[in-house]
Motif scaffolding. Structure first.
Motif, short mmCIF file in Angstrom:
data_model
loop_
_atom_site.label_atom_id
_atom_site.label_comp_id
_atom_site.label_asym_id
_atom_site.label_seq_id
_atom_site.Cartn_x
_atom_site.Cartn_y
_atom_site.Cartn_z
N MET A 1 -17.26 1.16 -10.39
CA MET A 1 -17.02 1.26 -8.95
C MET A 1 -15.63 1.85 -8.71
N ASP A 2 -15.58 2.84 -7.85
CA ASP A 2 -14.31 3.48 -7.50
C ASP A 2 -13.72 2.78 -6.28
N PHE A 3 -12.53 2.22 -6.45
CA PHE A 3 -11.89 1.50 -5.37
C PHE A 3 -11.00 2.39 -4.51
N ALA A 4 -10.85 3.65 -4.91
CA ALA A 4 -10.14 4.66 -4.11
C ALA A 4 -8.75 4.20 -3.69
N LEU A 5 -7.97 3.71 -4.65
CA LEU A 5 -6.62 3.23 -4.35
C LEU A 5 -5.53 4.17 -4.89
N ASP A 6 -5.92 5.35 -5.35
CA ASP A 6 -4.96 6.26 -6.00
C ASP A 6 -3.78 6.64 -5.12
N ASP A 7 -4.01 6.76 -3.82
CA ASP A 7 -2.93 7.19 -2.92
C ASP A 7 -2.30 6.03 -2.16
N ARG A 8 -2.63 4.82 -2.55
CA ARG A 8 -2.12 3.65 -1.85
C ARG A 8 -0.85 3.10 -2.49
N VAL A 9 -0.07 2.39 -1.68
CA VAL A 9 1.15 1.72 -2.14
C VAL A 9 1.02 0.24 -1.85
N ALA A 10 1.23 -0.57 -2.88
CA ALA A 10 1.14 -2.03 -2.72
C ALA A 10 2.50 -2.67 -2.96
N LEU A 11 2.82 -3.63 -2.12
CA LEU A 11 4.01 -4.47 -2.31
C LEU A 11 3.52 -5.86 -2.70
N VAL A 12 3.90 -6.30 -3.89
CA VAL A 12 3.45 -7.59 -4.42
C VAL A 12 4.67 -8.47 -4.66
N THR A 13 4.74 -9.60 -3.97
CA THR A 13 5.87 -10.50 -4.16
C THR A 13 5.61 -11.44 -5.34
N GLY A 14 6.69 -11.84 -5.99
CA GLY A 14 6.53 -12.67 -7.19
C GLY A 14 5.74 -11.93 -8.25
N GLY A 15 6.01 -10.63 -8.38
CA GLY A 15 5.17 -9.77 -9.22
C GLY A 15 5.59 -9.65 -10.66
N SER A 16 6.54 -10.46 -11.11
CA SER A 16 7.02 -10.30 -12.49
C SER A 16 6.19 -11.07 -13.50
N LYS A 17 5.40 -12.04 -13.05
CA LYS A 17 4.62 -12.85 -13.99
C LYS A 17 3.50 -13.58 -13.24
N GLU B 1 13.75 -0.50 0.67
CA GLU B 1 13.70 0.23 -0.60
C GLU B 1 12.29 0.71 -0.91
N THR B 2 11.31 -0.10 -0.55
CA THR B 2 9.92 0.31 -0.79
C THR B 2 9.55 1.51 0.08
N ILE B 3 9.95 1.49 1.34
CA ILE B 3 9.67 2.61 2.25
C ILE B 3 10.44 3.85 1.81
N GLU B 4 11.70 3.69 1.42
CA GLU B 4 12.50 4.84 0.97
C GLU B 4 11.88 5.49 -0.26
N THR B 5 11.30 4.69 -1.13
CA THR B 5 10.73 5.21 -2.38
C THR B 5 9.36 5.84 -2.17
N ILE C 1 -0.61 -1.95 1.29
CA ILE C 1 -1.15 -3.24 0.86
C ILE C 1 0.01 -4.20 0.64
N LEU C 2 -0.06 -5.36 1.25
CA LEU C 2 0.95 -6.40 1.04
C LEU C 2 0.26 -7.61 0.44
N VAL C 3 0.71 -7.99 -0.75
CA VAL C 3 0.19 -9.19 -1.41
C VAL C 3 1.30 -10.24 -1.39
N ASN C 4 1.15 -11.22 -0.51
CA ASN C 4 2.12 -12.30 -0.39
C ASN C 4 1.79 -13.38 -1.42
N ASN C 5 2.39 -13.24 -2.59
CA ASN C 5 2.08 -14.14 -3.70
C ASN C 5 3.18 -15.14 -3.99
#
Length: 266
Positions: free
Chosen positions: A1-17, A77-81, A87-91
């Motif tokens: 299944m193709d989720f078509a996320l190639d051009d998307r940007v996700a911000l994931v908090t607590g994303g180191s582990k 910084e996320t917007i500048e980059t 997509i925002l994942v509030n983890n």
């Protein structure tokens, strides 16, 4: 299944582990550029290097989400980059000290809510305007079975997750006309590094195997996990990918439990 996320940007908090990293990795595997944040630079940079192996752009940002200035810097910084946040994942969150009504101070409750709820509200408030500009967005809040099935020895944590669930539902109604979908994912007893360390410590203290401790925990503390095993980080991440994609384009205001049947309610 193709989720078509190639051009998307996700911000994931607590994303180191843990679950946060699992969500970031699942999104990266689908070609999504990822911004991840955490408080510890060394762990964050290591996670970013691993995520780059999926041939996507990764931005690690050291940030304390209980600090509004850090939250603002994270978004800037996320917007500048990347130019946008789809997509925002509030983890990011904390369990806090265990206990019932008389075991935790009001200040301990405030500190727990500061990260588990107020940081989510503040970050979401800063990200939503960018999603409104694009008329497209996905907000996925990582909650817990405790939000629906509270435990008396985790009263403050359960209350904070219940509040998070309520926030997500209300927000989904406010931003639906803007093309923004808001959903909640509620895991239970997932094999994260933190849980594994806890099981190992208990096994060492009792002089038994980790498998024995896990079975004891399931029988005594989580008897309603009908599948009889802990869940995996990957099982949470795959659901997040689905909710972030167009395959979930008619799904909002929902709470998906990744709990092996633990929550007794419908």
């Amino acid at each position: 299944m193709d989720f078509a996320l190639d051009d998307r940007v996700a911000l994931v908090t607590g994303g180191s582990k843990g679950i946060g990293y699992g969500c970031a990795e699942a999104l990266a595997e689908e070609g999504c550029a990822v911004s991840i944040c955490a408080r510890h630079e060394e762990e964050l940079d290591a996670a970013a290097e691993e995520l780059r192996q999926h041939d996507v752009e990764v931005l690690p940002v050291v940030a304390d989400l209980t600090d509004d200035e850090d939250i603002g810097r994270l978004v800037d910084e996320t917007i500048e980059t990347f130019g946008h946040i789809d997509i925002l994942v509030n983890n990011a969150g904390t369990v806090g000290a265990p206990g019932g009504l008389d075991d935790n101070t009001t200040q301990e409750w405030r500190e727990l809510f500061e990260l588990n709820l107020f940081a989510v509200v503040t970050l979401t408030r800063m990200v939503v305007p960018y999603m409104r500009e694009e008329k497209w967005g996905r907000i996925i809040n990582i909650s817990s079975e405790n939000g629906e099935q509270p435990y008396p020895d985790m009263m403050a944590y359960s209350a904070s997750k219940g509040a998070l669930n309520n926030f997500g539902k209300a927000l989904s109604k406010e931003v639906a006309d803007d093309g923004i979908l808001v959903n909640t994912v509620s895991p239970a007893f997932i094999e994260t590094p933190l849980v594994n360390d806890m099981m190992t410590q208990m096994a060492d203290e009792q002089g038994v195997s980790v498998d024995t401790v896990v079975r004891q925990f399931l029988e005594e503390e989580r008897p309603h996990i009908e599948l009889g095993r802990p869940g995996t980080i990957e099982e949470v991440g795959r659901l997040v990918v689905f909710l972030a994609s167009e395959h979930a384009s008619f799904v909002t205001g929902s709470n998906y439990r990744v709990d092996g049947g633990s929550v007794a309610a419908l």
